[in-house]
Write a protein that holds these residues in place. Structure first.
Motif, PDB file in Angstrom:
ATOM      1  N   TYR A   1       0.838  -1.202   0.000  1.00 33.35           N
ATOM      2  CA  TYR A   1       0.000   0.000   0.000  1.00 33.35           C
ATOM      3  C   TYR A   1       0.878   1.259   0.000  1.00 33.35           C
ATOM      4  O   TYR A   1       2.072   1.204   0.283  1.00 33.35           O
TER       5      TYR A   1
ATOM      6  N   LEU B   1      -0.424   4.763   1.224  1.00 29.70           N
ATOM      7  CA  LEU B   1      -0.709   5.822   2.181  1.00 29.70           C
ATOM      8  C   LEU B   1      -0.385   5.425   3.616  1.00 29.70           C
ATOM      9  O   LEU B   1      -0.517   4.258   4.008  1.00 29.70           O
TER      10      LEU B   1
ATOM     11  N   ASN C   1      -2.771   3.331   5.696  1.00 34.71           N
ATOM     12  CA  ASN C   1      -2.952   1.920   5.357  1.00 34.71           C
ATOM     13  C   ASN C   1      -1.693   1.066   5.508  1.00 34.71           C
ATOM     14  O   ASN C   1      -1.753  -0.038   6.054  1.00 34.71           O
ATOM     15  N   GLU C   2      -0.570   1.535   5.011  1.00 37.69           N
ATOM     16  CA  GLU C   2       0.614   0.684   4.899  1.00 37.69           C
ATOM     17  C   GLU C   2       1.076   0.087   6.236  1.00 37.69           C
ATOM     18  O   GLU C   2       1.343  -1.119   6.309  1.00 37.69           O
TER      19      GLU C   2
ATOM     20  N   ARG D   1       5.166   4.175  -4.626  1.00 31.54           N
ATOM     21  CA  ARG D   1       4.566   3.205  -3.716  1.00 31.54           C
ATOM     22  C   ARG D   1       5.629   2.307  -3.085  1.00 31.54           C
ATOM     23  O   ARG D   1       5.606   2.054  -1.874  1.00 31.54           O
TER      24      ARG D   1
ATOM     25  N   SER E   1     -11.251   2.478   2.160  1.00 31.35           N
ATOM     26  CA  SER E   1     -10.479   2.045   3.328  1.00 31.35           C
ATOM     27  C   SER E   1     -11.445   1.687   4.460  1.00 31.35           C
ATOM     28  O   SER E   1     -12.574   2.161   4.503  1.00 31.35           O
TER      29      SER E   1
ATOM     30  N   ILE F   1      -8.920   8.268   3.447  1.00 33.02           N
ATOM     31  CA  ILE F   1      -7.747   7.475   3.071  1.00 33.02           C
ATOM     32  C   ILE F   1      -8.028   6.908   1.680  1.00 33.02           C
ATOM     33  O   ILE F   1      -8.371   5.740   1.519  1.00 33.02           O
ATOM     34  N   ASP F   2      -7.883   7.745   0.682  1.00 28.96           N
ATOM     35  CA  ASP F   2      -8.282   7.412  -0.687  1.00 28.96           C
ATOM     36  C   ASP F   2      -7.091   6.788  -1.414  1.00 28.96           C
ATOM     37  O   ASP F   2      -6.396   7.438  -2.198  1.00 28.96           O
ATOM     38  N   GLU F   3      -6.865   5.517  -1.155  1.00 32.36           N
ATOM     39  CA  GLU F   3      -5.689   4.808  -1.675  1.00 32.36           C
ATOM     40  C   GLU F   3      -5.638   4.819  -3.201  1.00 32.36           C
ATOM     41  O   GLU F   3      -4.577   4.926  -3.796  1.00 32.36           O
ATOM     42  N   LYS F   4      -6.763   4.731  -3.856  1.00 26.34           N
ATOM     43  CA  LYS F   4      -6.803   4.653  -5.317  1.00 26.34           C
ATOM     44  C   LYS F   4      -7.071   6.000  -5.972  1.00 26.34           C
ATOM     45  O   LYS F   4      -7.090   6.091  -7.210  1.00 26.34           O
TER      46      LYS F   4
ATOM     47  N   HIS G   1     -13.757   1.774  -6.010  1.00 23.92           N
ATOM     48  CA  HIS G   1     -12.627   1.455  -5.154  1.00 23.92           C
ATOM     49  C   HIS G   1     -12.301  -0.027  -5.162  1.00 23.92           C
ATOM     50  O   HIS G   1     -13.152  -0.853  -5.256  1.00 23.92           O
TER      51      HIS G   1
END
Length: 416
Positions: A83, A85, A88-89, A133, A345, A404-407, A416
């Protein structure tokens, strides 16, 4: 009973007459200290860690069906922590570390196979994004490796490198990623929780909450009222339906995600691969079948079945990446119900009702998050404080603008 190679030999020599049921079938008690609604991976892991790590007692897991019958037995078995962000990571890396010691921890063969996961690169811009990333992964203690085209040709010679539309230009690999036998995870956590005194109540559907003066006193079920000091909800795609019984409307939509498995083949795919120019991911099971999937169905649904346009889209993505798939027969397909949050998320948080806690919104990330989700939810239930890796997974992040908009898709769950 502890499982071991010596135990297998002993039982083989004695006609396998000494095996005991993996968990009990108890009757519900009138009251528990903590009740977990949802007997999937997350609910069972929560109960297991509550008993083992936080030394809680009088715990029950309530499941409307049978253990392993929901999403935990309907996914494509992939584990990873690749991941970007900060929200998340660290969480998913914590989960991956728990996966690495899980079998020894709960004394069950979950078939954890760290065969690696590869995200393919198809453009210069995508390479820049994957470099970013990968660096974020390294900064958070995970492993990441940028692979050149020559390395990919050696490791995955069967891929369509010269596709006119989607030429492969490299890849981002996480060697510690891989696959796990999904239903064995549920069985292992169920057995481990049961051995520590947790009551697992199957065929017990929650029909309502008893809430008095803003305090959750317990749950109404198909087997009668069960009182509880605290109630945790971890029901994946059924989150909106269950929480509606407590008068809550969640920032979550339910969508079906289809998965597929081919006929058994000789070993052809050394790890997990994902298509960077479309939504397609694939691995090979220990039985030889190719396990693959793609996008969710775009409409809201609680059904465990999908529609044919997504089947066609997944097949097209697979053929563009791996032309040899065209000669392989599809053995079966199925669907799981995804709890899609507004930013892609999850949420692990207390609700505005005292004694009621929620764990959901996992989107595509539910299975890989199972150990960390259970640990962090158990931490919240036991201490009333979030685990350090889950501090961002709050209900109010949408109101506070801390999504937390990872995409990078915005507040559109179907993307998502």
């Amino acid at each position: 009973m502890r499982y071991s190679g010596f135990r297998v030999i002993k039982e083989a020599l004695s006609g396998h007459k000494g095996w005991e049921p993996a968990w009990r079938t108890p009757e519900p008690k009138p009251h528990y200290d903590i009740v977990i609604i949802g007997g999937g991976g997350h609910g069972l892991a929560t109960a297991y860690y509550l008993a083992k790590e936080f030394h809680q007692h009088k715990i029950a897991v309530i499941e409307k069906g049978w253990i392993g019958g929901g999403n935990v037995g309907r996914n494509t078995t992939i584990i990873r922590s690749n991941y970007l962000l900060d929200g998340n990571e660290p969480f998913y890396e914590f989960s991956l570390k728990l996966w690495e010691g899980l079998e020894q921890d709960f004394n069950y063969n979950a078939m954890v196979s760290q065969r690696g996961i590869l995200n393919l690169i198809h453009s210069d811009a995508q390479r820049d994004a994957y470099i970013r990333r990968g660096n974020a992964m390294l900064l958070n203690g995970a492993d990441a490796e940028l692979l050149s085209l020559d390395q990919l040709r050696r490791e995955y010679p069967f891929l369509n490198f010269n596709d006119a539309r989607f030429p492969i230009k490299g890849g981002l690999a996480q060697r510690r990623g891989g696959t796990v036998r999904h239903d064995a995870v549920a069985w292992g956590y169920a057995r481990g929780a049961d051995s520590r005194g947790v009551d697992i109540l199957q065929n017990c559907e929650v029909t309502g909450f008893r809430i008095e003066n803003g305090q959750c006193k317990g749950v109404e079920t198909s087997r009668g009222f069960i009182g509880a000091g605290k109630v945790g909800v971890a029901v994946a795609g059924n989150s909106t339906r269950v929480m509606a019984q407590a008068g809550m409307r969640l920032p979550i939509e339910s969508h079906v995600l289809q998965a597929f498995v081919s006929e058994g083949l000789k070993p052809v795919l050394p790890g997990v691969i994902t298509f960077g120019a479309g939504h397609f991911y694939c691995s090979q099971s220990d039985k030889g079948g190719l396990v693959f999937g793609g996008d969710i169905d775009g409409y809201n649904s609680y059904a465990q079945r999908g529609n044919l346009p997504v089947v066609e889209d997944v097949a097209e993505g697979g053929m563009a990446l791996f032309p040899g798939l065209g000669r392989v027969r599809l053995l079966r397909m199925w669907g799981g119900v995804m709890d899609m949050s507004m930013d892609g998320s999850p949420i692990i948080d207390r609700t505005h009702i005292d004694g009621l806690y929620f764990n959901g919104g996992w989107c595509y990330g539910g299975f890989k998050a199972t150990p960390a989700s259970g640990w962090c939810f158990a931490h919240l239930l036991a201490t009333d404080t979030p685990h350090p890796t889950a501090t961002a997974y709050r209900f109010d992040r949408f109101a506070r603008g801390r999504m937390i908009d990872e995409k990078g898709m915005g507040a559109q769950p179907n993307l998502h």
